[in-house]
Design an enzyme around this catalytic site. Structure first.
Site, PDB file in Angstrom:
ATOM      1  N   LYS A  65      -2.941  -2.138  -2.943  1.00  0.00           N
ATOM      2  CA  LYS A  65      -3.813  -1.140  -2.237  1.00  0.00           C
ATOM      3  C   LYS A  65      -3.220   0.301  -2.749  1.00  0.00           C
ATOM      4  O   LYS A  65      -2.377   0.727  -2.124  1.00  0.00           O
ATOM      5  CB  LYS A  65      -3.941  -1.312  -0.797  1.00  0.00           C
ATOM      6  CG  LYS A  65      -5.051  -0.521  -0.241  1.00  0.00           C
ATOM      7  CD  LYS A  65      -5.400  -0.926   1.002  1.00  0.00           C
ATOM      8  CE  LYS A  65      -6.575   0.079   1.643  1.00  0.00           C
ATOM      9  NZ  LYS A  65      -7.017  -0.367   3.085  1.00  0.00           N
ATOM     10  N   GLU A  96       0.886  -1.157  -0.049  1.00  0.00           N
ATOM     11  CA  GLU A  96       0.042   0.001   0.152  1.00  0.00           C
ATOM     12  C   GLU A  96       1.036   1.112   0.009  1.00  0.00           C
ATOM     13  O   GLU A  96       1.164   1.667   1.142  1.00  0.00           O
ATOM     14  CB  GLU A  96      -1.097   0.047   1.263  1.00  0.00           C
ATOM     15  CG  GLU A  96      -1.663   1.261   1.353  1.00  0.00           C
ATOM     16  CD  GLU A  96      -2.735   1.538   2.484  1.00  0.00           C
ATOM     17  OE1 GLU A  96      -3.524   2.247   2.445  1.00  0.00           O
ATOM     18  OE2 GLU A  96      -2.750   0.444   3.388  1.00  0.00           O
TER      19      GLU A  96
END
Length: 297
Positions: free
Chosen positions: A213, A176
């Protein structure tokens, strides 16, 4: 790794619920839920209250595997129980939802336009415990605030270095590298980030798989190439501070990307709501995020 869980995450219809607020963000999450800081006097009491909140969400009939593929947990949530089962086992066995674990220890100070991850000194032990608790995958977050190519490369380098350790522990890492939605050069950052991600993905072996992500991009379908990459199990999007309505609209514009929302999922829930109101509020959020994840413009 559970092959049926991998298949569900890779090809299932739905989204990933992010229930992983950690030490720094927990007071804010509780306050938003209607629990003020004077309701607890130490960290242990605080984490009990947030586990109660997460338990109420997870046990709600609205938290349904028809709409939700997986859920990301905080470390203390993983080590806590729901109805006599560890949280990951409850999710998998009672709900049919795949459990993930947030493994990062928060963000370092802003430097050269980015916030790298703080060191994770106990990662080996944490991954061992994650396997014992039947966790499927992990998540770790960095933040990009400026379009500095060298700094963005450093963020992605750090993410993949840790991702390889996680893969070696037979877990699937969610990488992420969040791009701040308020960044003045967000579009440029996203272009640099995509280039670095592709480079690292191309260097992975055929046995290595990751998830990504990412912030909802300024230009729709910026990350389409990543959703098609053979080393990427799934690309999920964070809400990043957008309202649920705005995040859903932006998500619909991005083919192959599903949600992994936190605030946008739980923002309207309150400790003082009756079970009927709480469940109806959660159901409305879940269904709207599901629709944005599976129905594209």
């Amino acid at each position: 790794m559970q092959k049926d869980q991998l298949e569900k995450i890779k090809n299932g219809k739905g989204f990933i619920a992010a229930l992983d607020q950690s030490g720094g963000s927990t007071p804010k999450a509780l306050a938003n839920y209607g629990v003020s800081e004077d309701a607890y006097s130490n960290e242990e009491e605080m984490f009990k209250l947030v586990h109660d909140m997460r338990t109420r969400i997870i046990t709600s009939p609205a938290f349904d595997s028809h709409y939700i593929l997986g859920a990301i947990l905080f470390e203390q949530t993983m080590d806590s129980q729901i109805e006599g089962l560890y949280t990951a086992d409850y999710l998998a066995q009672k709900k049919g939802i795949v459990p993930f674990l947030k493994v990062d220890k928060g963000l370092a100070e802003l430097s050269n336009g980015v916030q790298m991850m703080k060191p994770i000194p106990n990662l080996v032990d944490l991954l061992k415990r994650a396997n014992e608790r039947h966790i499927f995958g992990t998540k770790m977050r960095s933040v990009i605030k400026e379009a500095n190519p060298e700094s963005i490369k450093a963020v992605v380098d750090q993410q993949f270095e840790l991702a390889k350790q996680i893969i070696a522990a037979d877990l699937v890492p969610i990488i992420e590298p969040e791009v701040d939605i308020n960044s003045q050069d967000k579009e440029k950052s996203e272009a640099f980030l995509k280039e670095e991600l592709v480079n690292h993905l191309n260097d992975l072996s055929e046995e290595d798989n990751v998830m990504l992500k990412l912030s909802l991009p300024t230009i729709p379908n910026t990350y389409k190439e990543l959703t098609d990459h053979p080393r990427v199990v799934r690309v999920v999007a964070l809400s990043g501070g957008y309202s649920r309505e705005e995040a859903n609209e932006k998500l619909k514009e991005n083919e192959g990307v599903i949600a992994s929302f936190s605030r946008a999922l739980s923002n309207d829930l309150n400790v003082n709501q009756s079970d009927e109101t709480f469940n109806a509020t959660l159901e409305e959020a879940v269904k709207s995020i599901y629709e944005a994840s599976v129905n594209k413009k």
